[in-house]
Motif scaffolding. Sequence first.
Motif, PDB file in Angstrom:
ATOM      1  N   ASP A 150       0.833  -1.206   0.000  1.00 12.36           N
ATOM      2  CA  ASP A 150       0.000   0.000   0.000  1.00 12.36           C
ATOM      3  C   ASP A 150       0.868   1.256   0.000  1.00 12.36           C
ATOM      4  N   GLU A 151       1.959   1.219   0.750  1.00 15.68           N
ATOM      5  CA  GLU A 151       2.855   2.375   0.858  1.00 15.68           C
ATOM      6  C   GLU A 151       3.413   2.760  -0.514  1.00 15.68           C
ATOM      7  N   ALA A 202       1.030   7.822  -5.909  1.00 13.93           N
ATOM      8  CA  ALA A 202      -0.070   8.790  -5.963  1.00 13.93           C
ATOM      9  C   ALA A 202       0.397  10.174  -5.504  1.00 13.93           C
ATOM     10  N   GLY A 203       1.162  10.221  -4.431  1.00 14.97           N
ATOM     11  CA  GLY A 203       1.646  11.503  -3.912  1.00 14.97           C
ATOM     12  C   GLY A 203       2.562  12.207  -4.891  1.00 14.97           C
ATOM     13  N   SER A 239      -0.539  17.594   2.279  1.00 13.31           N
ATOM     14  CA  SER A 239      -0.946  18.061   3.600  1.00 13.31           C
ATOM     15  C   SER A 239      -0.902  16.908   4.581  1.00 13.31           C
ATOM     16  N   GLY A 240      -0.368  17.188   5.754  1.00 16.60           N
ATOM     17  CA  GLY A 240      -0.299  16.172   6.799  1.00 16.60           C
ATOM     18  C   GLY A 240      -1.571  16.104   7.611  1.00 16.60           C
ATOM     19  N   GLY A 241      -2.561  16.859   7.241  1.00 17.47           N
ATOM     20  CA  GLY A 241      -3.811  16.886   7.986  1.00 17.47           C
ATOM     21  C   GLY A 241      -3.986  18.222   8.671  1.00 17.47           C
ATOM     22  N   LYS A 271       2.457  10.483   3.280  1.00 19.58           N
ATOM     23  CA  LYS A 271       1.742  10.927   4.478  1.00 19.58           C
ATOM     24  C   LYS A 271       0.478  11.703   4.148  1.00 19.58           C
ATOM     25  N   GLY A 272       0.415  12.312   2.994  1.00 15.27           N
ATOM     26  CA  GLY A 272      -0.782  13.043   2.589  1.00 15.27           C
ATOM     27  C   GLY A 272      -1.708  12.206   1.726  1.00 15.27           C
TER      28      GLY A 272
END
Length: 141
Positions: free
Chosen positions: A25-26, A32-33, A46-48, A64-65
């Motif tokens: 998945d990673e 994708a990122g 964005s990290g959230g 991470k985003g």
Amino acid sequence: MEVCKMAETNGMDKVTENGSIRIADEVVAIIAGLAATEVDGVAGMSGGVVGGIAEILGRKNLSKGVKVEVGEKEAAIDIYLIVKFGIRIPDVALKIQENVKQAIDSMTGLNVVEINVHVQGVAFPEPERKADEEELQQRVK
């Protein structure tokens, strides 16, 4: 060239006559990122939202985003990012969806069923410090 080791996650498994192929998945999240940040108008991932402020992550934190759900043949992706000020957000989001879908399809063979783009902030351009410094020098003289 950076090499990421495959994580032990619920990635895609494919068994062939020569053995098995496993895509974590990673790995799908990193693809994708990277594909998302290649689109003009994206300031960063964005990290959230923490305390109402979206944190911009650098290139090393591309996954991470991104949240991915990977099945045997399909993937669903959520991308959290910050856009540059002055761009048309729906146009950038559509380009992100197209770029991410193409990148994942070509690199993994997975069918991307959905790509949800979550715009969590707007990055404003930095004021030019050089002009400010010249103005300050003019006032001092």
